[in-house]
Enzyme design. Sequence first.
Site, PDB file in Angstrom:
ATOM      1  N   ARG A  53     -12.164 -14.312  12.278  1.00  0.00           N
ATOM      2  CA  ARG A  53     -12.108 -15.764  12.554  1.00  0.00           C
ATOM      3  C   ARG A  53     -12.608 -16.077  13.944  1.00  0.00           C
ATOM      4  NH1 ARG A  53      -7.229 -18.834   9.707  1.00  0.00           N
ATOM      5  NH2 ARG A  53      -8.343 -20.514  10.744  1.00  0.00           N
ATOM      6  N   LYS A 192       0.815   3.879  -6.856  1.00  0.00           N
ATOM      7  CA  LYS A 192       1.624   5.098  -6.696  1.00  0.00           C
ATOM      8  C   LYS A 192       1.446   5.965  -7.949  1.00  0.00           C
ATOM      9  CE  LYS A 192       5.219   2.619  -4.094  1.00  0.00           C
ATOM     10  NZ  LYS A 192       5.527   3.154  -2.792  1.00  0.00           N
ATOM     11  N   GLU A 226      15.794   0.299   0.706  1.00  0.00           N
ATOM     12  CA  GLU A 226      15.004   0.606   1.905  1.00  0.00           C
ATOM     13  C   GLU A 226      15.921   0.722   3.106  1.00  0.00           C
ATOM     14  OE1 GLU A 226      10.903  -1.205   2.021  1.00  0.00           O
ATOM     15  OE2 GLU A 226      12.075  -2.900   1.310  1.00  0.00           O
ATOM     16  N   ASP A 245       9.887 -11.298  -2.301  1.00  0.00           N
ATOM     17  CA  ASP A 245       9.120 -10.193  -1.719  1.00  0.00           C
ATOM     18  C   ASP A 245       9.002  -9.015  -2.697  1.00  0.00           C
ATOM     19  OD1 ASP A 245       7.782  -8.913   0.431  1.00  0.00           O
ATOM     20  OD2 ASP A 245       9.617  -7.881   1.045  1.00  0.00           O
ATOM     21  N   HIS A 250       6.932  -5.916  -7.455  1.00  0.00           N
ATOM     22  CA  HIS A 250       7.147  -4.470  -7.531  1.00  0.00           C
ATOM     23  C   HIS A 250       8.168  -4.059  -8.601  1.00  0.00           C
ATOM     24  CE1 HIS A 250       4.774  -4.682  -4.044  1.00  0.00           C
ATOM     25  NE2 HIS A 250       5.723  -4.760  -3.128  1.00  0.00           N
ATOM     26  N   LYS A 350      17.152  -4.317   2.113  1.00  0.00           N
ATOM     27  CA  LYS A 350      16.730  -3.706   3.375  1.00  0.00           C
ATOM     28  C   LYS A 350      17.964  -3.274   4.161  1.00  0.00           C
ATOM     29  CE  LYS A 350      12.219  -5.685   3.878  1.00  0.00           C
ATOM     30  NZ  LYS A 350      11.533  -4.757   2.997  1.00  0.00           N
ATOM     31  N   LYS A 355      16.518   5.464   1.703  1.00  0.00           N
ATOM     32  CA  LYS A 355      15.305   5.009   1.026  1.00  0.00           C
ATOM     33  C   LYS A 355      15.306   5.656  -0.359  1.00  0.00           C
ATOM     34  CE  LYS A 355      10.789   3.761   0.797  1.00  0.00           C
ATOM     35  NZ  LYS A 355      10.447   2.375   0.514  1.00  0.00           N
TER      36      LYS A 355
HETATM   37  C1  BG6 Z   1       6.046  -4.744   0.395  1.00  0.00           C
HETATM   38  C2  BG6 Z   1       7.111  -5.666   0.912  1.00  0.00           C
HETATM   39  O1  BG6 Z   1       5.278  -5.382  -0.593  1.00  0.00           O
HETATM   40  O2  BG6 Z   1       6.659  -3.585  -0.153  1.00  0.00           O
HETATM   41  C3  BG6 Z   1       7.941  -4.971   1.956  1.00  0.00           C
HETATM   42  O3  BG6 Z   1       6.507  -6.834   1.465  1.00  0.00           O
HETATM   43  C4  BG6 Z   1       8.498  -3.677   1.417  1.00  0.00           C
HETATM   44  O4  BG6 Z   1       8.986  -5.809   2.413  1.00  0.00           O
HETATM   45  C5  BG6 Z   1       7.412  -2.826   0.784  1.00  0.00           C
HETATM   46  O5  BG6 Z   1       9.089  -2.973   2.491  1.00  0.00           O
HETATM   47  C6  BG6 Z   1       8.018  -1.646   0.043  1.00  0.00           C
HETATM   48  O6  BG6 Z   1       7.008  -0.776  -0.369  1.00  0.00           O
HETATM   49  P1  BG6 Z   1       7.297   0.777  -0.545  1.00  0.00           P
HETATM   50  O7  BG6 Z   1       6.011   1.317  -1.077  1.00  0.00           O
HETATM   51  O8  BG6 Z   1       7.662   1.306   0.808  1.00  0.00           O
HETATM   52  O9  BG6 Z   1       8.446   0.898  -1.502  1.00  0.00           O
END
Ligand code: BG6
Length: 503
Positions: A53, A192, A226, A245, A250, A350, A355
């Site tokens: 930009r 993945k 996480e 999110d 996901h 979070k 994890k």
């Molecule tokens: C992202 C989110 O899309 O995925 C994040 O915005 C999250 O908040 C992340 O931490 C998690 O991805 P992974 O691959 O670490 O499980």
Amino acid sequence: MTSAAKPRIPDPCCFVIFGVTGDLAHRLVTPALYNLAEAGLLPDKFCVVGVTRTEMQSKSLHEDLMKALRQFATRPINEAIASKLFDCVTSVNADPSDHGSFDRLKAHLDAIAARGIRNQLFYLAVPPTAFKPISDELGRTGLLHDDGESWRRLVIEKPFGTDLKSARELNHDLLKIVTEHQIYRIDHYLGKETVQNILVFRFANGMFEPIWNRNHIDHVQITVSETIDVGRRGSFYDATGAMRDMLPNHLFQLLALVTMEPPSRFDAHSVRTEKGEVLAAIQVQSPEEALRNSVRGQYVAGRVGDRQIGDYRSAPDVDPASITETYVAMKLTIDNWRWAGVPFYLRTGKALASKRTEVAIRFKQAPFSMFRATAVERLSQNYLIIGIEPTEGITLQFNTKVPGPTVAIDGVDMRFKYKDHFKVAPSTGYETLIYDCMIGDNILFQRADGIEAGWQAVQPFIDAWDKAGGNGLALYRAGADGPREAHELIERDGRRWRKIDGE
Ligand code: BG6
């Protein structure tokens, strides 16, 4: 994800990145391009055009990307390969509010096309508010016109919309400019290997499919826990929250792969149709059901491992009175022949104790009658666990006799770990996705109907929470395994969450 025995080399292609100096381009796209170059999977005629930009010389962009590669490379860097890759980088300054700048971008790409690189891939590594203005300008200049001889593709990152309405509008707007086949909506979970393997595990093995239904499965748990906190993403995260999110993208990708019907072919149309169908079959809950079947939480100060974490509300760029959720647990059902009556429990958060990303399928208990007259008090539960992180693999838990003269039974694990069988060079998870965009395979990308079906299922939760305001927001200590209310949600049904720490 090519189905050929040997990956084919993509056609000559110009890789145009919007947001080239941003975090995503630095952390993931650049190292992934390098890994593809190292694997010999980039075409000979290949170039990168970085769109910025603010004014930036090509030489400076070259250096910027080289620096990003040194910081984020997943493998040792071969200097010759890296220089070849970055030597083709040019920079163009374009801003969608300035028509002239997009005309200049077009002229730049036309000049590259005249050198024989006519296919163009536009990668929007930009905040979602920029998706529409950029694609509108690309449309206006004719840059997205697929003339049948050379191709034009548009790659879009999540978040795709912020609710059902905005996702529909975005799909509608994009589909005025490009065809569905030209759009690649990225969900990095589909990059993945372990996630891609869910399809193969289910449909390349005959033994699980007959029991993959409501007659044999008690329930399914999908967990993405996480340890990271909101960090420096406060302004994005506070406006987004854990639900938007993580859930409609996901976690629903995992859900769709685990629950979809077998596609008739391993191609983008068949696979995406089945995924869309099952997501559309998620029962849409009433506001009362949505409140009863969900828990939203927010972390307060605590310790995760050796890190002390402050309250979510005290994080930079977070509203000190925020009611944004950093944790969600929910119960869903899928209204179709295969899954009627099987609860699906999903949770993500979070600043949790560990994890862990996994799908755990719990089979129905065997009748206990045979053991009634023995000292056996209970049978362990039969779980099939698809581990995505930290352990990549599959575990089957079953009961076995403890050696000895008495009848004693214990639960044991049969484990497959990827790392024990395959040597895979460390990657960013974006290589296959980027490669697929270049060879024109949409199988790992979301289609408009799938996206909208996902939002449709979460919309009642979003609406009910909006209405409830701060009421019902459960606080949990950072480093815990979520709020107590999340345990109550599943325990009410006589079930328990699997532990998020431990094997
Ligand atoms: C992202 C989110 O899309 O995925 C994040 O915005 C999250 O908040 C992340 O931490 C998690 O991805 P992974 O691959 O670490 O499980």
